[in-house]
Structures are given as C-alpha cells and as structure tokens.
Design a protein around this motif. Structure first.
Motif, PDB file in Angstrom:
ATOM      1  N   SER A  81       1.151   0.120  -9.512  1.00  0.00           N
ATOM      2  CA  SER A  81       1.624  -0.948  -8.649  1.00  0.00           C
ATOM      3  C   SER A  81       0.840  -2.201  -9.022  1.00  0.00           C
ATOM      4  CB  SER A  81       1.372  -0.597  -7.183  1.00  0.00           C
ATOM      5  OG  SER A  81       1.611  -1.723  -6.381  1.00  0.00           O
ATOM      6  N   ARG A  82       1.521  -3.332  -9.139  1.00  0.00           N
ATOM      7  CA  ARG A  82       0.844  -4.576  -9.503  1.00  0.00           C
ATOM      8  C   ARG A  82       0.318  -5.321  -8.282  1.00  0.00           C
ATOM      9  NH1 ARG A  82       5.783  -4.858 -12.735  1.00  0.00           N
ATOM     10  NH2 ARG A  82       5.293  -3.938 -14.727  1.00  0.00           N
ATOM     11  N   ALA A 114      -1.441  12.570  -2.678  1.00  0.00           N
ATOM     12  CA  ALA A 114      -0.118  12.173  -3.163  1.00  0.00           C
ATOM     13  C   ALA A 114       0.900  12.298  -2.027  1.00  0.00           C
ATOM     14  CB  ALA A 114       0.305  13.054  -4.331  1.00  0.00           C
ATOM     15  N   ARG A 115       1.843  11.373  -2.004  1.00  0.00           N
ATOM     16  CA  ARG A 115       2.937  11.443  -1.036  1.00  0.00           C
ATOM     17  C   ARG A 115       4.244  11.216  -1.781  1.00  0.00           C
ATOM     18  NH1 ARG A 115       4.903   6.416  -0.204  1.00  0.00           N
ATOM     19  NH2 ARG A 115       3.491   4.682  -0.492  1.00  0.00           N
ATOM     20  N   GLN A 116       5.272  11.909  -1.337  1.00  0.00           N
ATOM     21  CA  GLN A 116       6.577  11.732  -1.953  1.00  0.00           C
ATOM     22  C   GLN A 116       7.087  10.337  -1.589  1.00  0.00           C
ATOM     23  OE1 GLN A 116      10.302  13.835  -0.644  1.00  0.00           O
ATOM     24  NE2 GLN A 116       9.729  15.059  -2.429  1.00  0.00           N
ATOM     25  N   TRP A 117       7.420   9.533  -2.611  1.00  0.00           N
ATOM     26  CA  TRP A 117       7.855   8.156  -2.387  1.00  0.00           C
ATOM     27  C   TRP A 117       9.354   8.090  -2.136  1.00  0.00           C
ATOM     28  CZ3 TRP A 117      10.866   4.296  -4.608  1.00  0.00           C
ATOM     29  CH2 TRP A 117      10.587   2.986  -4.176  1.00  0.00           C
ATOM     30  N   PHE A 131      11.749   5.416 -14.724  1.00  0.00           N
ATOM     31  CA  PHE A 131      11.623   4.522 -13.575  1.00  0.00           C
ATOM     32  C   PHE A 131      10.562   3.477 -13.862  1.00  0.00           C
ATOM     33  CE2 PHE A 131       8.179   7.412 -12.742  1.00  0.00           C
ATOM     34  CZ  PHE A 131       7.217   6.656 -12.087  1.00  0.00           C
ATOM     35  N   ASP A 132      10.637   2.366 -13.140  1.00  0.00           N
ATOM     36  CA  ASP A 132       9.627   1.319 -13.248  1.00  0.00           C
ATOM     37  C   ASP A 132       9.522   0.603 -11.910  1.00  0.00           C
ATOM     38  OD1 ASP A 132       7.629  -0.193 -14.357  1.00  0.00           O
ATOM     39  OD2 ASP A 132       8.923  -1.354 -15.672  1.00  0.00           O
ATOM     40  N   VAL A 133       8.381  -0.013 -11.664  1.00  0.00           N
ATOM     41  CA  VAL A 133       8.114  -0.720 -10.417  1.00  0.00           C
ATOM     42  C   VAL A 133       8.227  -2.220 -10.675  1.00  0.00           C
ATOM     43  CG1 VAL A 133       6.423  -1.096  -8.570  1.00  0.00           C
ATOM     44  CG2 VAL A 133       6.534   1.113  -9.748  1.00  0.00           C
ATOM     45  N   ALA A 134       8.930  -2.932  -9.800  1.00  0.00           N
ATOM     46  CA  ALA A 134       9.059  -4.387  -9.920  1.00  0.00           C
ATOM     47  C   ALA A 134       7.688  -5.039  -9.738  1.00  0.00           C
ATOM     48  CB  ALA A 134      10.036  -4.928  -8.881  1.00  0.00           C
ATOM     49  N   PRO A 135       7.457  -6.195 -10.373  1.00  0.00           N
ATOM     50  CA  PRO A 135       6.157  -6.871 -10.246  1.00  0.00           C
ATOM     51  C   PRO A 135       5.756  -7.179  -8.806  1.00  0.00           C
ATOM     52  CG  PRO A 135       7.401  -7.840 -12.040  1.00  0.00           C
ATOM     53  CD  PRO A 135       8.329  -6.881 -11.327  1.00  0.00           C
ATOM     54  N   ASP A 136       6.734  -7.434  -7.931  1.00  0.00           N
ATOM     55  CA  ASP A 136       6.387  -7.745  -6.533  1.00  0.00           C
ATOM     56  C   ASP A 136       6.111  -6.490  -5.710  1.00  0.00           C
ATOM     57  OD1 ASP A 136       8.905  -6.641  -6.092  1.00  0.00           O
ATOM     58  OD2 ASP A 136       9.793  -8.504  -5.353  1.00  0.00           O
ATOM     59  N   GLY A 137       6.283  -5.302  -6.291  1.00  0.00           N
ATOM     60  CA  GLY A 137       6.000  -4.052  -5.609  1.00  0.00           C
ATOM     61  C   GLY A 137       7.006  -3.663  -4.540  1.00  0.00           C
ATOM     62  N   LYS A 138       8.069  -4.433  -4.380  1.00  0.00           N
ATOM     63  CA  LYS A 138       9.041  -4.172  -3.314  1.00  0.00           C
ATOM     64  C   LYS A 138      10.239  -3.360  -3.774  1.00  0.00           C
ATOM     65  CE  LYS A 138       7.821  -8.353  -0.838  1.00  0.00           C
ATOM     66  NZ  LYS A 138       8.270  -9.649  -0.369  1.00  0.00           N
ATOM     67  N   ARG A 139      10.431  -3.254  -5.083  1.00  0.00           N
ATOM     68  CA  ARG A 139      11.606  -2.559  -5.602  1.00  0.00           C
ATOM     69  C   ARG A 139      11.201  -1.640  -6.742  1.00  0.00           C
ATOM     70  NH1 ARG A 139      14.251  -7.427  -7.724  1.00  0.00           N
ATOM     71  NH2 ARG A 139      12.103  -8.079  -7.631  1.00  0.00           N
TER      72      ARG A 139
END
Length: 173
Positions: A81-82, A114-117, A131-139
């Motif tokens: 996460s950024r 760990a928690r299931q996201w 999969f990838d995480v958006a820079p803003d961490g919201k998506r």
C-alpha cells in the motif's frame, strides 16, 4: 534473486546484476516498498510458497534479517500500500489478503494478523500477478474469477473485413 542497478545519469541503463538473496529453494516476485527500504518476496524455504520481507540498505544490498509475513501460503506477488502500512498478497485460496505492518528503527519488520481483504476469488492465472493497488489506496484492479465459470464453454470472437470497418469508423471524424 539478483539486483540490477542503474549506472546513473539522466537515462537509466542497466548495470551488472548482483546477487541479492542466496539461499536454498525458490525465491520469486520481489517488490520494493514505496520508500525503497524493504523488499517483499516469495520463498519456498518453509516447504510451500510464503511471503517474506527483508530490509534494503541505501546502496541496494540487503540488510540483516528477514521476516515471514504469511504462515498459510502466498502466491503471485505482493503489493505494498502506498498510503498505509499494509501489504496485500494472493493467498492459496486465490483471495486477496492484507497484512498490517510496522517498522522499528529501520531494521525490524513487525507484521500483524492477516485478514481477508475481498471475498471474490482471483482468476487462476498461474504464478503471474493478477492484481494491483491504486496509488491512492482506495481502489484495486484485479482479474477475478467469472461469476459462473463454465469450463466446457469457449468464446471466440472473429471480426471480418477489419479494414472496411476501420474506414467506416474514421470517415466520420
């Protein structure tokens, strides 16, 4: 696992590869933390693929120590996460999991439970990241399993007269 360094200057160029992790077994999918001080990677040293984290020194070599992040298996590459202190990974159940972490004195990595996201399973694409995480961490962007998978059904779409279709579409511009 090897590190490839830039030789400096305005245009990046690859330098000579240098060995980064030397241990028995398979190590795959290295990914640097957003601040460049940690590297997450997968290793089968426990008998199955798990996610580990090790410190990176400013010169690009590994620091002392490495810490397991998972204990129930992990595949396909991790994502940091950024905007928060979490690592996301694909579990053996093909779901995205999140692990909170904190660092102490830039030399100690402490991971939480760990928690299931997400409930939805990721598509089975083998060992490749999906999969990838958006820079803003919201998506998050992910290739997920079809709602109703049908292994006996294949779709093939064929477009004939492509040149005619392109001419038709671009005449109107």
């Amino acid at each position: 696992m090897s590190r490839i360094e830039s030789t400096g200057g305005q245009t990046p160029r690859l330098g000579e590869p240098r060995s980064l992790i030397r241990q028995p077994g398979v190590q795959t999918a290295p990914v640097l933390s957003p601040d460049g001080r940690w590297v997450a990677y997968h290793s089968d040293e426990s008998g199955r693929m798990e996610l580990y984290v090790a410190p990176m020194k400013p010169d690009g070599s590994l620091g002392t120590g490495r810490w397991p992040v998972t204990a129930e298996g992990a595949t396909g590459g991790a994502r940091w996460s950024r905007v928060g202190q979490e690592i996301f990974y694909r579990g053996l159940d093909r779901r995205i999991w999140a692990v909170p972490y904190k660092t102490e004195a830039d030399a100690m990595f402490v991971s939480g439970a760990a928690r299931q996201w997400a409930q939805q399973r990721l598509a089975d694409v083998g060992v490749y990241p999906n999969f990838d995480v958006a820079p803003d961490g919201k998506r998050m962007l992910a290739i997920v399993e079809a709602a109703e998978p049908r292994p006996d059904e294949t779709h093939l779409r064929l477009m004939l007269n492509v040149e005619d279709e392109l001419r038709r579409r671009f005449r109107g511009q």
